[in-house]
Design a protein around this motif. Structure first.
Motif, PDB file in Angstrom:
ATOM      1  N   GLU A   1      37.093  30.773  40.303  1.00 51.75           N
ATOM      2  CA  GLU A   1      38.388  30.684  39.621  1.00 51.75           C
ATOM      3  C   GLU A   1      39.500  30.349  40.612  1.00 51.75           C
ATOM      4  OE1 GLU A   1      38.464  34.428  37.450  1.00 51.75           O
ATOM      5  OE2 GLU A   1      36.425  34.041  36.841  1.00 51.75           O
TER       6      GLU A   1
ATOM      7  N   ASP B   1      35.548  40.681  38.792  1.00 52.80           N
ATOM      8  CA  ASP B   1      36.604  41.198  37.934  1.00 52.80           C
ATOM      9  C   ASP B   1      36.549  42.708  38.050  1.00 52.80           C
ATOM     10  OD1 ASP B   1      36.703  39.246  34.802  1.00 52.80           O
ATOM     11  OD2 ASP B   1      37.525  38.868  36.795  1.00 52.80           O
TER      12      ASP B   1
ATOM     13  N   ASN C   1      31.817  39.534  37.523  1.00 54.68           N
ATOM     14  CA  ASN C   1      32.435  38.221  37.377  1.00 54.68           C
ATOM     15  C   ASN C   1      31.323  37.180  37.500  1.00 54.68           C
ATOM     16  OD1 ASN C   1      35.675  37.314  37.760  1.00 54.68           O
ATOM     17  ND2 ASN C   1      34.166  35.681  37.937  1.00 54.68           N
TER      18      ASN C   1
ATOM     19  N   ASN D   1      43.242  41.126  38.451  1.00 52.44           N
ATOM     20  CA  ASN D   1      41.985  41.156  37.687  1.00 52.44           C
ATOM     21  C   ASN D   1      40.778  41.134  38.613  1.00 52.44           C
ATOM     22  OD1 ASN D   1      43.127  38.610  38.288  1.00 52.44           O
ATOM     23  ND2 ASN D   1      41.660  37.564  36.972  1.00 52.44           N
ATOM     24  N   HIS D   2      41.005  40.866  39.895  1.00 47.30           N
ATOM     25  CA  HIS D   2      39.870  40.696  40.816  1.00 47.30           C
ATOM     26  C   HIS D   2      39.920  41.675  41.988  1.00 47.30           C
ATOM     27  CE1 HIS D   2      39.565  36.310  39.303  1.00 47.30           C
ATOM     28  NE2 HIS D   2      38.700  37.079  38.667  1.00 47.30           N
TER      29      HIS D   2
ATOM     30  N   PHE E   1      32.546  39.055  44.817  1.00 39.75           N
ATOM     31  CA  PHE E   1      33.804  38.760  44.124  1.00 39.75           C
ATOM     32  C   PHE E   1      33.622  39.320  42.715  1.00 39.75           C
ATOM     33  CE2 PHE E   1      37.263  35.484  43.302  1.00 39.75           C
ATOM     34  CZ  PHE E   1      37.436  35.741  41.960  1.00 39.75           C
TER      35      PHE E   1
HETATM   36 MN   LIG Z   1      37.473  36.615  37.053  1.00 45.20          MN
END
Ligand SMILES: [Mn+2]
Ligand SMILES: C[C@H](O)[C@@H](O)[C@@H](O)C(=O)CO
Length: 589
Positions: A338, A362, A393, A527-528, A360
């Protein structure tokens, strides 16, 4: 990544009382030996990302005055020194001998021996650093040692290594690029790349490539065909395809799916080549493409536009972030999905401090014990008893994150040079590649799915930008946990069952954002999150202080925190002092 010869080095400055006629002569050997002992300590304990030992450069002479100080400065500059450590067992002349380079992390170790007052030099020179706006770390051993005692005590060793790890991370980032492939993904502000943050705080460059470049290279065959053949064969053998959960009428045909495997393998080669170049492309007549973008970290847009009509980037992101591929066990590539550049930098910080691949994710759901019991009938117990956080994610979760690597029988993530062939294979075997969810990824492709084993110490961090304040970092040390299989399946199938899951429980302090698990989620600034192996919060705090990035949230015990001594000038509430110090000094570059 840089060749070994290009890596920045640690410069060691033996400082001495310059009075000849007895004093200096009596100290030359013990002072230079301090420097040599520390170089050996760093050489034995610290590695560059390519696994080779950290290199040190020692001043040609002990530094008793400004001439020797500037000679040493010239040598350091000629040898690409990016971190500076001054050491001394005795009194010396602070402003005449100090390192005045404003851009490289610096520390001073004043030997705690009373025969000669090394500690007095330490305090005097730290005062000079503070007065001159050149913050420096101070290292002073707890117990008095005899001047001929060569031992580097554990408390001093811990600080020396923490300083060197963080300092080397600063040095490794300088001058390298963040490569954005594509644009802003789904309105995620972290993927609206802010070049000033990279330039002023990290000394990094920003490179921007439209994602059509990936498509062009696929269409025009601008990739190493031999490697592609090897990669596709390896992928078919090692990346098992899972059930297609898309609606029957909407599923892609076998032909399309086979085409997708070919496409995503090509994408992987091309994203890597875009990051670091590939000399084979030059032989194929693609000189400019062979150069790459000098990228230490990259981001692929990951969702929308590209994925609305072409196979997604999940395979590429997952494999590149892992410590292995068709070429065997190797250094991971830090690739943010993203195109979330702030999470990419968060992954990069973790990586440069640990040399381990990164997850990585969410920070997707806080599951309270009551909600879990309502939905599954199971009452969370043990580490899950206060609830837990679902980290998930698609894409950039390293396959190292399956937790199939072991150290002393416990699940870990390792630097690539410690990973065995068996562990590599077990990570691959623990991963299923499901046909992409066509609701999200209309163009098809595959997503990696795995479940991280419980019992792994991890640290999640995240850089955010707040207007008017600038960058801040938040840090949560904690543990991965196992859930009963049925419970995991019920919770996982409510969301994206084809993506990789890590169940996370942060260590709680009972205060503020760490009052309970809910508060960690509720205070997370994005969000991450970037998840690393190990409880490395203290090293992240040291690194953040070098970069003048204040820490807005952490659960690291005060006694583990190591910041420049100048921070003491800004008050006794050390977290508020961090903000005042970072604001006082401003960005490093
Ligand atoms: Mn994400
Ligand atoms: C639903 C979106 O497509 C997901 O990718 C979303 O969970 C995100 O990852 C947003 O960060």
């Amino acid at each position: 990544m840089s060749e070994r010869s290009e890596y920045p080095k640690i410069g060691i400055r033996p400082i001495i009382d310059g009075r000849l006629g007895g004093v200096r002569e009596s100290l030359e050997e013990v002072t230079m030996n301090m420097a040599k002992n520390i170089a050996a300590l760093f050489n034995e304990n610290l590695r560059y990302p390519d696994g080779t030992a950290i290199q040190c450069v020692i001043s040609d002479t002990c530094i008793g005055g400004v001439k020797e100080a500037t000679d040493c400065d010239k040598k350091f500059k000629s040898q690409n020194v990016g971190v500076s450590l001054s050491v001394t067992p005795c009194w010396c002349y602070g402003t005449e001998t100090m390192d005045t380079d404003p851009h490289i992390p610096k520390a001073i170790w004043g030997f705690n021996g009373t025969e000669r007052p090394g500690a007095v030099y330490l305090a005097a020179t730290l005062a000079a650093h503070n007065q001159k706006g050149l913050p420096s770390f101070g290292i002073y051993g707890h117990d008095v040692q005899d001047i001929d005692d060569k031992t580097i005590t554990d408390d001093v060793k811990k600080k020396l290594l923490s300083f060197a790890r963080a300092g080397m991370a600063v040095a490794l980032m300088k001058g390298k690029s963040y490569l954005a492939i594509g644009g802003v993904s789904m309105g995620i502000v972290g993927s609206a790349v802010e070049p000033d943050f990279f330039q002023s705080y990290l000394g990094m460059r920003n490179e921007f490539v439209d994602s059509t470049e990936v498509f062009r290279r696929i269409e025009q065959g601008i990739y190493d065909k031999d490697e592609y053949d090897k990669a596709l064969k390896w992928t078919k053998k090692n990346c098992k395809e899972g059930k297609d959960y898309n609606e029957i009428g909407k599923q892609r045909s076998r032909k399309q799916k086979d085409g997708d495997w070919e496409f995503v393998v090509k994408m992987t080669l091309i994203i890597r080549d875009l990051m670091e170049g590939n000399p084979k492309l030059k032989k194929m007549g693609f000189g400019e493409e062979s150069l790459g973008h000098n990228a230490l970290v990259s981001g692929f847009q990951g969702q929308r536009q590209w994925t609305d009509f072409l196979p997604n980037g999940d395979f590429s992101e997952a494999i590149l972030n892992s410590s292995f591929d068709w070429n065997g066990i190797r250094m991971p590539y830090i690739v943010a999905t993203e195109n979330d550049s702030l999470n990419g930098v968060s992954m990069l910080f973790n990586y440069l401090l640990t040399n381990t691949a990164q997850i990585f994710a969410d920070v997707r759901t806080y599951w309270s014990p009551d909600a879990v019991e309502r939905v599954t009938g199971w009452k969370p117990e043990d580490k899950a008893s206060q609830g837990f956080i679902h980290l998930i994610n698609s894409g950039s979760a390293t396959l190292d994150g399956t937790g199939r690597m072991k150290k002393n029988g416990k699940p870990v993530m390792k630097p690539f040079w410690e990973i065995s062939e068996k562990e590599k294979q077990e990570c691959l075997d623990a991963t299923t590649w499901y046909p992409a969810n066509l609701g999200y990824f209309k163009g098809g492709g595959y997503s990696s799915n795995y479940l991280t084993k419980g019992g792994i110490p991890v640290t999640m961090c995240r850089i955010n930008l707040t207007k008017g304040l600038g960058p801040i970092i938040q840090i949560a040390e904690g543990w991965t946990i196992d859930l009963p299989e049925k419970v995991h399946n019920t919770l996982d199938e409510r969301t994206d069952r084809t993506w990789p899951t890590t169940w996370f429980v942060p260590e709680l302090t009972g205060e503020g954002a760490f009052t309970d698990v809910y508060s960690v989620m509720n205070n997370w600034g994005s969000n991450h999150g970037a998840i690393s192996y190990g409880h490395i919060g203290h090293d992240l705090i040291t690194l953040a202080s070098m970069l003048r990035i204040p820490v807005c949230m952490h659960n690291v015990a005060p006694e583990r925190i190591f910041r420049p001594t100048a921070w003491n000038s800004f008050g006794m509430d050390i977290e508020g002092a961090d903000y005042r110090a970072c604001s006082n000094y401003g960005s490093l570059y």
